[in-house]
Scaffold this active site. Structure first.
Site, short mmCIF file in Angstrom:
data_model
loop_
_atom_site.label_atom_id
_atom_site.label_comp_id
_atom_site.label_asym_id
_atom_site.label_seq_id
_atom_site.Cartn_x
_atom_site.Cartn_y
_atom_site.Cartn_z
CD GLU A 1 -105.17 14.15 -5.48
OE1 GLU A 1 -105.49 12.94 -5.31
OE2 GLU A 1 -105.02 14.67 -6.59
N GLY B 1 -42.96 -1.65 -51.01
CA GLY B 1 -41.61 -1.12 -51.13
C GLY B 1 -40.83 -1.34 -49.85
CE1 TYR C 1 -106.80 10.85 -11.66
CE2 TYR C 1 -104.83 11.86 -10.72
CZ TYR C 1 -105.88 10.95 -10.63
OH TYR C 1 -106.01 10.17 -9.52
#
Length: 662
Positions: A120, A398, A211
């Site tokens: 852009e 034991g 957008y």
């Protein structure tokens, strides 16, 4: 797009692709350049167009040029000059090179990642490139690490493509400016309390549709908008501006709520309202995973889920966070599961049909003492399931090498969430026993001053204990498993023996006295032994409850419990556990008859009943049928007890006892 409401295939595919990826999380990066002056040399955004010989870079630029041409609306001629177009194509190839190299540095596969790139030109920001990156293995904590790597790669590639002649020192300076100035930025948010910057994850499909696709394309030098966009699915690469707006519109309409719900929130409710942070959600998910995977220690966490461990360790106060997370996990297991549940869930159903309980090492140890090993195992499972009442402790005692620790250790390892009694810590011996499913006391001795606390825990009471460096903490009823070579019923405080504690201690113990020494090659218990024993008992009707125990064996076990009753006798030629039964005494008058059971396969639980219900088959209520002549009768094999009785009758009662071959 065709006439009417019929949309082109490209538009529909792009819309569906965004719908599928609408809620996927992704990082949001911005690649940019700045105007730099180095020793009078001006370097702007359109000066990084040096010719390259890299074949991969050339192919990437050709692909970007194809997308540019096909996405251009032919109704008007674009006023973008060829130099600007070439610069955008070079930047597109550089951004993709940075992304792929960064992904490979993290040992991730590019096919597992999804991305979106849009170049852009803004009024204030000038040229910049938006990048959305997400995928398998990319977590929120990795956002800043990726930004740093992408920034380093971006500065390196910019220097290689810079057409302005620079000296080595100026190249280094330009790279420092690019890295220190963060020419690659990451979308973050500021925490209200800590005031620190944290990575902000975006929704991949929503961000693109709402957008990026709504932006206008830049067609003249005076306008501002996007130049070019591409994605990992090749869905938006060739869309024209009108088609992009249409995809955004279709996506918005598809996700628009059908009805609008109206709620009224008072000022007090709004004040109490709180937004759940990403950190809280992450901790809750981690706790749920740890509970499902039965991770109760830091070591287990490191081995089973190292990624979440490292993520928490890297946060502020990570050690305390890990400690508190494990405490919640162990508390959840201790309150929702019993030790018996944790053992039983490890049983493999596929192994149960061929499982022979008499061949297990545990039952062999009990058989060496001529015990009814089913009765002993049933009693142990009741205690592990918190069904023993006041008798909440399993005591193996034991001489040495009789199998005490072998059984206790095997059970403790299967439970996992186990606390250990520490006799060396005189003041806080039960410090490790809170929020546990089982307490293990190995080689217990004289409990001396801790005898009252010891009796409370062994009886399954809820008490509070002191912890070192902390306040007191509550211990919920927890089964105890104990081994010892000594007589723990004799309590000595100082030089004085306290006999008043003997009987209370005995009342709290499931007494299992092992006296037969095991051979040196006896070995350890198999990992699947006790889970299959528990599953076998459930299958045969021996539920881990005291009601079931009393139904099968008549009374609750006490200190002097005779584990050999009822006797288990196995015929010589049938050693399998499915044929174990109690002997039935017959009189000489009954020798001409054969007892035929009412049901063909008499259940093992029924065969071992020491007494009979009204509906229980016994010798007196069995259906008697005459037998064939003696010549046609097959004489059954004698049992070991019958052989022993005959020998004693022949040689007198003072003869030496027979060897136990079971």
């Amino acid at each position: 797009m065709a006439a009417g409401n019929t949309y082109s295939e490209e538009v529909l595919k792009a819309t569906n692709w965004l719908q599928d990826n609408a809620q996927k999380e992704a990082f949001s990066y911005v690649f940019k350049t700045q105007k730099v002056n180095l020793n009078g040399k001006e370097i702007a955004w359109n000066n990084y167009n040096k010719d390259t010989t890299d074949a991969e870079m050339i192919n990437l630029q050709r692909g970007a040029e194809t997308s540019w041409d096909q996405a251009t609306d032919m109704e008007w001629e674009s006023e973008i000059d060829s130099l600007t177009k070439r610069q955008v194509l070079i930047f597109d190839s550089l951004v993709k090179k940075c992304l792929f190299e960064g992904i490979l540095q993290k040992n991730l596969s590019p096919s597992d990642c999804y991305w979106f790139i849009q170049h852009e030109h803004g009024q204030d920001t000038g040229y910049h490139c938006h990048v959305l990156l997400g995928g398998k293995g990319l977590q929120q904590a990795m956002g800043k690490w990726f930004r740093k790597q992408l920034n380093n790669l971006w500065s390196r590639w910019l220097i290689m493509q810079c057409k302005v002649p620079l000296t080595p020192v100026e190249r280094i300076k330009l790279r420092e400016l690019a890295e220190d100035g963060e020419w690659v930025s990451l979308l973050t948010y500021t925490h209200k309390q800590t005031k620190k910057q944290y990575t902000k994850m975006t929704h991949f499909g929503n961000m693109i549709a709402y957008y990026f696709l709504n932006k206008k394309r830049k067609t003249t030098e005076r306008e501002h908008g996007y130049y070019l966009s591409s994605d990992s699915g090749f869905m938006t690469n060739f869309l024209k501006e009108g088609e992009r707006h249409l995809v955004s519109h279709l996506f918005t309409e598809a996700n628009k709520p059908e009805t609008v719900e109206t709620t009224v929130t008072t000022a007090q409710e709004a004040k109490r309202g709180r937004i759940q942070t990403k950190k809280e959600v992450s901790i809750k998910c981690t706790i749920r995973d740890l509970v499902n995977k039965r991770c109760t220690s830091i070591e287990d966490w490191m081995m089973t889920d190292p990624d979440s461990y490292i993520e928490m360790m890297a946060q502020t106060g990570g050690e305390n966070l890990i400690k508190n997370t494990l405490e919640i996990t162990t508390l959840t297991l201790a309150r929702t599961k019993t030790a018996y549940d944790l053992i039983l869930e490890k049983a493999k159903p596929s192994m149960l049909p061929t499982f022979n309980i008499s061949n297990t090492r545990t039952c062999k140890i009990f058989s060496m003492h001529n015990w009814n090993y089913i009765k002993v195992c049933h009693a142990i499972t009741c205690v592990l399931n918190r069904q023993g009442g006041k008798r909440n402790t399993i005591l193996f005692h034991g001489p040495a090498s009789t199998g005490k620790s072998i059984i206790a250790q095997h059970i403790a390892n299967l439970v996992g969430n186990v606390g250990c009694y520490n006799a060396a810590n005189v003041n806080f011996p039960f410090n490790d026993c809170t929020n546990k499913n089982l307490i293990w006391i190995e080689e217990a001795g004289n409990f001396s001053n801790q005898v009252n606390q010891f009796k409370a825990i062994c009886s399954g009471q809820t008490i509070r204990i002191d912890q070192k460096g902390k306040g007191s903490k509550q211990i919920e009823p927890t089964p105890v498993i104990m081994t010892t070579n000594e007589d723990i019923t004799k309590v000595r405080i100082g030089c004085e023996e306290r006999p008043e504690h003997t009987q209370p201690i005995r009342d709290r113990m499931l007494n299992i006295n092992l006296t037969r020494k095991l051979p040196g090659d006896f070995g350890l218990l198999e990992e699947t032994e006790w889970p299959l024993i528990c599953a076998w008992l459930v299958k045969k009707g021996y539920q881990a409850t005291m009601a079931s125990y009393m139904h099968h064996w008549g009374n609750v076990p006490d200190w002097s419990e005779k584990w050999e009753e009822p006797k288990m006798q196995t015929p010589i030629n049938t050693p399998t556990d499915s044929q174990i039964s109690t002997s039935v005494k017959t009189s000489p008058a009954d020798n001409n008859y054969a007892a035929t059971p009412i049901q063909e396969d008499l259940d093992l639980a029924l065969a071992l009943e020491p007494w009979s219900e009204p509906t229980t088959p016994t010798f007196t209520n069995l259906h008697l049928t005459p037998t064939p002549p003696d010549s046609a009768i097959r004489t059954p094999s004698p049992t070991w007890s019958e052989i022993e009785t005959d020998i004693r009758a022949c040689f007198g009662e003072n003869c030496a006892p027979t060897t136990n071959l079971e």
